[in-house]
Design an enzyme around this catalytic site. Structure first.
Site, PDB file in Angstrom:
ATOM      1  CD  GLU A 128      -9.255  36.169  68.923  1.00 57.53           C
ATOM      2  OE1 GLU A 128      -9.400  35.657  67.746  1.00 57.53           O
ATOM      3  OE2 GLU A 128      -9.190  37.161  68.733  1.00 57.53           O
ATOM      4  CG  HIS A 225     -15.890  40.199  57.016  1.00 52.62           C
ATOM      5  ND1 HIS A 225     -14.429  38.646  57.180  1.00 52.62           N
ATOM      6  CD2 HIS A 225     -15.566  40.614  58.279  1.00 52.62           C
ATOM      7  CE1 HIS A 225     -14.824  38.390  58.278  1.00 52.62           C
ATOM      8  NE2 HIS A 225     -14.748  39.404  58.855  1.00 52.62           N
TER       9      HIS A 225
HETATM   10  C1  UD1 Z   1     -10.315  36.714  56.678  1.00 50.41           C
HETATM   11  C2  UD1 Z   1     -10.285  34.783  57.151  1.00 50.41           C
HETATM   12  C3  UD1 Z   1     -11.039  34.910  58.375  1.00 50.41           C
HETATM   13  C4  UD1 Z   1     -11.141  37.151  59.456  1.00 50.41           C
HETATM   14  C5  UD1 Z   1     -11.091  37.939  57.861  1.00 50.41           C
HETATM   15  C6  UD1 Z   1     -10.801  39.066  58.226  1.00 50.41           C
HETATM   16  C7  UD1 Z   1     -10.031  33.120  56.621  1.00 50.41           C
HETATM   17  C8  UD1 Z   1     -10.694  31.836  55.957  1.00 50.41           C
HETATM   18  N1  UD1 Z   1     -10.425  33.775  56.419  1.00 50.41           N
HETATM   19  O1  UD1 Z   1     -11.667  36.467  55.655  1.00 50.41           O
HETATM   20  O2  UD1 Z   1     -11.443  34.326  59.864  1.00 50.41           O
HETATM   21  O3  UD1 Z   1     -12.729  36.877  59.732  1.00 50.41           O
HETATM   22  O4  UD1 Z   1     -10.170  37.804  57.148  1.00 50.41           O
HETATM   23  O5  UD1 Z   1     -10.760  40.311  57.175  1.00 50.41           O
HETATM   24  O6  UD1 Z   1      -8.453  32.595  56.938  1.00 50.41           O
HETATM   25  N2  UD1 Z   1      -8.390  40.777  49.217  1.00 50.41           N
HETATM   26  C9  UD1 Z   1      -7.685  41.987  49.180  1.00 50.41           C
HETATM   27  N3  UD1 Z   1      -6.470  42.482  49.637  1.00 50.41           N
HETATM   28  C10 UD1 Z   1      -6.296  42.410  51.329  1.00 50.41           C
HETATM   29  C11 UD1 Z   1      -7.349  41.291  51.600  1.00 50.41           C
HETATM   30  C12 UD1 Z   1      -8.200  40.394  50.594  1.00 50.41           C
HETATM   31  O7  UD1 Z   1      -7.795  42.097  47.732  1.00 50.41           O
HETATM   32  O8  UD1 Z   1      -6.046  43.123  52.008  1.00 50.41           O
HETATM   33  C13 UD1 Z   1      -9.613  40.059  48.423  1.00 50.41           C
HETATM   34  C14 UD1 Z   1      -8.574  38.951  47.452  1.00 50.41           C
HETATM   35  O9  UD1 Z   1      -9.365  38.772  46.327  1.00 50.41           O
HETATM   36  C15 UD1 Z   1      -8.249  37.850  48.775  1.00 50.41           C
HETATM   37  C16 UD1 Z   1      -9.961  37.766  49.560  1.00 50.41           C
HETATM   38  O10 UD1 Z   1     -10.681  38.925  49.549  1.00 50.41           O
HETATM   39  O11 UD1 Z   1      -8.791  36.027  48.181  1.00 50.41           O
HETATM   40  C17 UD1 Z   1     -10.476  36.885  50.281  1.00 50.41           C
HETATM   41  O12 UD1 Z   1      -9.240  37.183  51.809  1.00 50.41           O
HETATM   42  P1  UD1 Z   1      -8.927  35.955  52.197  1.00 50.41           P
HETATM   43  O13 UD1 Z   1      -8.105  36.156  53.267  1.00 50.41           O
HETATM   44  O14 UD1 Z   1      -9.210  34.477  51.313  1.00 50.41           O
HETATM   45  O15 UD1 Z   1     -11.178  35.813  53.037  1.00 50.41           O
HETATM   46  P2  UD1 Z   1     -11.718  37.428  54.318  1.00 50.41           P
HETATM   47  O16 UD1 Z   1     -13.180  36.981  54.040  1.00 50.41           O
HETATM   48  O17 UD1 Z   1     -10.269  38.143  53.872  1.00 50.41           O
HETATM   49  N1  UDP Z   2     -10.527  47.718  61.413  1.00 50.54           N
HETATM   50  C1  UDP Z   2      -9.875  48.204  60.638  1.00 50.54           C
HETATM   51  N2  UDP Z   2     -10.800  49.269  59.636  1.00 50.54           N
HETATM   52  C2  UDP Z   2     -12.155  48.850  58.927  1.00 50.54           C
HETATM   53  C3  UDP Z   2     -12.822  48.161  59.251  1.00 50.54           C
HETATM   54  C4  UDP Z   2     -11.910  47.151  60.607  1.00 50.54           C
HETATM   55  O1  UDP Z   2      -9.250  48.435  61.022  1.00 50.54           O
HETATM   56  O2  UDP Z   2     -12.095  49.252  57.960  1.00 50.54           O
HETATM   57  C5  UDP Z   2     -10.725  46.930  62.375  1.00 50.54           C
HETATM   58  C6  UDP Z   2     -11.501  46.217  63.523  1.00 50.54           C
HETATM   59  O3  UDP Z   2     -11.372  47.201  64.200  1.00 50.54           O
HETATM   60  C7  UDP Z   2     -10.902  45.418  63.850  1.00 50.54           C
HETATM   61  C8  UDP Z   2     -10.678  44.203  62.878  1.00 50.54           C
HETATM   62  O4  UDP Z   2     -10.615  45.226  62.134  1.00 50.54           O
HETATM   63  O5  UDP Z   2      -9.974  45.396  64.716  1.00 50.54           O
HETATM   64  C9  UDP Z   2     -11.360  43.667  62.497  1.00 50.54           C
HETATM   65  O6  UDP Z   2     -11.611  43.165  61.479  1.00 50.54           O
HETATM   66  P1  UDP Z   2     -12.390  42.653  60.043  1.00 50.54           P
HETATM   67  O7  UDP Z   2     -13.102  42.653  60.710  1.00 50.54           O
HETATM   68  O8  UDP Z   2     -11.815  41.642  58.526  1.00 50.54           O
HETATM   69  O9  UDP Z   2     -12.364  40.588  61.037  1.00 50.54           O
HETATM   70  P2  UDP Z   2     -12.391  39.355  61.768  1.00 50.54           P
HETATM   71  O10 UDP Z   2     -12.235  40.202  63.738  1.00 50.54           O
HETATM   72  O11 UDP Z   2     -13.904  39.294  61.984  1.00 50.54           O
HETATM   73  O12 UDP Z   2     -12.013  38.208  61.922  1.00 50.54           O
END
Ligand code: UD1
Ligand code: UDP
Length: 396
Positions: A128, A225
């Site tokens: 990607e 998010h």
């Molecule tokens: C991250 C990525 C973002 C991506 C997103 C997909 C970075 C900086 N950000 O953002 O690019 O679009 O993932 O969803 O790399 N948490 C849980 N359980 C989980 C996941 C997250 O509890 O399974 C909570 C935790 O408190 C964690 C917080 O979410 O500290 C934020 O997670 P983080 O990976 O830092 O940022 P995202 O907003 O998820």
């Molecule tokens: N997705 C999922 N369950 C959910 C919400 C999203 O499996 O409840 C999937 C969705 O189909 C997509 C991916 O998660 O493929 C997107 O992830 P997210 O929006 O967290 O991250 P981003 O794509 O913005 O980095």
């Protein structure tokens, strides 16, 4: 003496490193394709930047990581993630000595793992590659992460001709770029074709059954998010959804909430008492994409959802000011609407109230892939690091 047929070249050892839900969804078909390919050996490393949301996807594909760094902590900061990733990945690289490392997309896991590999002279394959919003501060920090990774990658697997063009403009050699399509469409097709879906949530399961019997229940699907939408913008999104719930009492609004407490704390108090708003835990991938299929339209700030929903013919209103995924905007299925409360209400209302506006956007388009991206990605890495032919580019 060894018979000629017993002499095999050593396997190419390919390490895939990932940490969040969208990365898992997009690397899974590549890991599966590597496993199926003779002459390649797959090593799977997860940083655990996400936990539940990552495990959900690995479980679906039956992927058991060889190494799990388990770095996630509550409300983690970017530098905390980056330093833990670089240090942990470095140890695993030293132990495993892979021939190349695959990273996917633009998270902090990607940037950290790419730097760790680069510093050990291990070639980086960027899946990607070449997505660009053109604004280093938005999305933050993803635009910087993808540009930095692009600078140190050896092989760039661009999803579309547009992303290839972005790389060429940054003086990346065309000999190092293959256009594969986005592997998210491989995963989407796999889920649609192979997985029977029943919802765990009883309201969604009832919706699914009623829709199968011809119900015309209208459904709005919402996800949010992004870091730049935390705070004021997230409250604005929550308020707009509450306004829509009141304005359209017969509309069902499904909102799977990201695990991030900054998302939950902002929107839950505004929405949890609304009868027609279904707040959900992150849905397993097959249930989420089934829900996209049942929805009339999608309101989101997600990257992956911007790629999937157009493929299912669903209008997508994107709560951002810009996008690195212009293809579906050009095709008319995606519209950028920002995060202003009244604008969100007006844009959703337009699609709910005007059949003409709705049909103008509800076109199934597949600019992001044809379901064969993982096959091209594996062919590309065999060509670059082994003895395979260069694959044909995906042309969109
Ligand atoms: C991250 C990525 C973002 C991506 C997103 C997909 C970075 C900086 N950000 O953002 O690019 O679009 O993932 O969803 O790399 N948490 C849980 N359980 C989980 C996941 C997250 O509890 O399974 C909570 C935790 O408190 C964690 C917080 O979410 O500290 C934020 O997670 P983080 O990976 O830092 O940022 P995202 O907003 O998820
Ligand atoms: N997705 C999922 N369950 C959910 C919400 C999203 O499996 O409840 C999937 C969705 O189909 C997509 C991916 O998660 O493929 C997107 O992830 P997210 O929006 O967290 O991250 P981003 O794509 O913005 O980095």
């Amino acid at each position: 003496m060894t018979a000629v047929e017993d002499v095999h070249p050593p396997n190419l050892r390919i390490m895939t490193i990932y940490g969040t839900r969208p990365e898992a969804i997009k690397v899974a078909p590549v890991i599966k394709a590597i496993e199926r390919t003779e002459g390649l050996e797959s090593i799977v490393v997860v940083t655990g930047q996400h936990r539940e949301m990552l495990d959900q996807v690995n479980d679906m594909f039956g992927i058991v990581p060889d190494h799990d760094m388990n770095i996630m902590s509550a409300s983690q900061g970017l530098n905390q993630i980056a330093s833990r990733v670089i240090e942990g990945v470095d140890r695993i690289l030293q132990l495993e000595e892979p021939d190349a490392v695959i990273v996917q997309g633009d998270t902090t896991t990607v940037m950290g793992a790419a730097i760790a590999a680069f510093n050990r002279h291990i070639p980086v394959i960027h899946l990607e590659a070449g997505l660009r919003s053109g604004n280093i501060s938005s999305p933050f920090p993803e635009e910087a992460n993808r540009r930095l990774t692009g600078q140190i990658a050896t092989l760039h697997l661009a999803p579309t001709p547009t992303s290839r063009g972005n790389l060429l403009r940054e003086a990346i050699s065309e000999r190092d770029i293959v256009v594969t399509g986005n592997t998210v469409i491989d995963t989407l097709f796999h889920a649609a074709e192979n997985l029977e879906v029943q919802f765990d949530d009883h309201r969604l399961e009832r919706l699914r059954r009623e829709k199968e019997q011809g119900s015309e229940q209208r459904v709005l699907l919402v996800t949010a998010h992004r870091r730049e939408n935390h705070g004021e913008a997230m409250v604005s999104i929550g308020n707009a959804v509450a306004d829509l719930a009141e304005k359209y009492p017969d509309l069902l609004i499904a909102f799977p909430l990201h695990k991030n407490p900054l998302v939950r704390d902002a929107v839950m108090p505004l929405l949890e008492s609304r009868e027609n708003v279904v707040l959900l835990e992150p849905l397993p991938y097959p249930q989420f994409t089934k829900l996209v299929g049942l929805a009339d339209l999608v309101l989101t700030d997600s990257g992956g959802v911007q790629e999937e929903a157009p493929s299912l013919g669903k209008p997508v209103l994107v709560m951002r000011e810009n996008t690195e995924r212009p293809e579906a905007v050009l095709a008319g299925t995606v519209k950028l609407i920002g995060t202003h409360r009244q604008r969100l209400v007006d844009e959703v209302s337009l699609l709910l109230d005007s059949q003409e506006a709705y049909s103008g956007m509800a076109n199934a388009v597949n600019p992001y892939g044809d379901g064969h991206a993982a096959k091209r990605a594996v062919a590309a890495l065999r060509w670059k690091f082994g003895d395979g032919e260069r694959p044909q580019d995906f042309t969109g």
